[in-house]
Design a protein around this motif. Sequence first.
Motif, PDB file in Angstrom:
ATOM      1  N   PRO A 107       0.841  -1.249   0.041  1.00 49.60           N
ATOM      2  CA  PRO A 107       0.053   0.073   0.039  1.00 49.60           C
ATOM      3  C   PRO A 107       0.884   1.313   0.010  1.00 49.60           C
ATOM      4  N   TYR A 108       2.055   1.188   0.545  1.00 45.64           N
ATOM      5  CA  TYR A 108       2.883   2.377   0.736  1.00 45.64           C
ATOM      6  C   TYR A 108       3.013   2.804  -0.751  1.00 45.64           C
ATOM      7  N   ILE A 109       3.244   2.139  -1.904  1.00 42.98           N
ATOM      8  CA  ILE A 109       3.543   2.120  -3.269  1.00 42.98           C
ATOM      9  C   ILE A 109       2.062   2.741  -3.944  1.00 42.98           C
ATOM     10  N   GLY A 110       1.269   1.826  -3.848  1.00 39.75           N
ATOM     11  CA  GLY A 110      -0.199   2.164  -4.324  1.00 39.75           C
ATOM     12  C   GLY A 110      -0.836   3.173  -3.944  1.00 39.75           C
ATOM     13  N   TYR A 111      -0.840   3.698  -2.677  1.00 45.45           N
ATOM     14  CA  TYR A 111      -1.698   5.032  -2.536  1.00 45.45           C
ATOM     15  C   TYR A 111      -0.898   6.060  -3.012  1.00 45.45           C
ATOM     16  N   LEU A 112       0.330   6.024  -3.021  1.00 43.86           N
ATOM     17  CA  LEU A 112       1.143   7.128  -3.524  1.00 43.86           C
ATOM     18  C   LEU A 112       0.908   7.345  -5.286  1.00 43.86           C
ATOM     19  N   ILE A 113       0.860   6.174  -5.970  1.00 43.72           N
ATOM     20  CA  ILE A 113       0.272   6.017  -7.253  1.00 43.72           C
ATOM     21  C   ILE A 113      -1.065   6.801  -7.554  1.00 43.72           C
ATOM     22  N   LEU A 114      -1.995   6.056  -6.722  1.00 45.15           N
ATOM     23  CA  LEU A 114      -3.255   6.782  -6.847  1.00 45.15           C
ATOM     24  C   LEU A 114      -3.252   8.191  -6.283  1.00 45.15           C
ATOM     25  N   GLY A 115      -2.485   8.718  -5.319  1.00 39.38           N
ATOM     26  CA  GLY A 115      -2.926   9.935  -4.751  1.00 39.38           C
ATOM     27  C   GLY A 115      -2.121  10.939  -5.832  1.00 39.38           C
ATOM     28  N   PHE A 116      -0.984  10.742  -6.473  1.00 41.17           N
ATOM     29  CA  PHE A 116       0.069  11.602  -7.111  1.00 41.17           C
ATOM     30  C   PHE A 116      -0.191  11.477  -8.788  1.00 41.17           C
ATOM     31  N   GLY A 117      -0.921  10.147  -9.031  1.00 40.55           N
ATOM     32  CA  GLY A 117      -1.122   9.939 -10.502  1.00 40.55           C
ATOM     33  C   GLY A 117      -2.242  10.821 -11.012  1.00 40.55           C
ATOM     34  N   ASP A 118      -2.395  10.372 -12.276  1.00 33.60           N
ATOM     35  CA  ASP A 118      -3.406  10.998 -13.001  1.00 33.60           C
ATOM     36  C   ASP A 118      -5.086  10.426 -12.753  1.00 33.60           C
TER      37      ASP A 118
END
Length: 124
Positions: A107-118
């Motif tokens: 989750p420490y990678i996935g939430y960053l991708i969801l939050g900062f991604g498009d």
Amino acid sequence: MDSNGIADLYASIFSGTTGLIALVFYVLVAIGLWKVFSKAGYPGILAIIPIVNIVILVRIAGMSGWLALLYIIPIVGFVFGIIVAIKLGERFGKGGVFSFFLLFVFPYIGYLILGFGDSRYSKA
């Protein structure tokens, strides 16, 4: 073991390298959740409050916040965590594989991708 012995045990477990690594992972998850909450229309500050962030995450996934209580039941909580991850991924337009591996396992990678991604949040 008396209360001082237990406190010393916890202090030794959560000090040094292990404690620092745990803190880094917690900060990464909190930063990612902050952005995810903001995209979903919730105040980002709720991401740093431990139990509240789980309730809000379940609500963002499209379920009642009361269902977050299922996390305290051992096997049910594990399965419910997978369901929440998959439903959360669907809300942000991600597939099941992304949701399982990057929102449940890492989750420490996935939430960053969801939050900062498009990716964008959709209620339905």
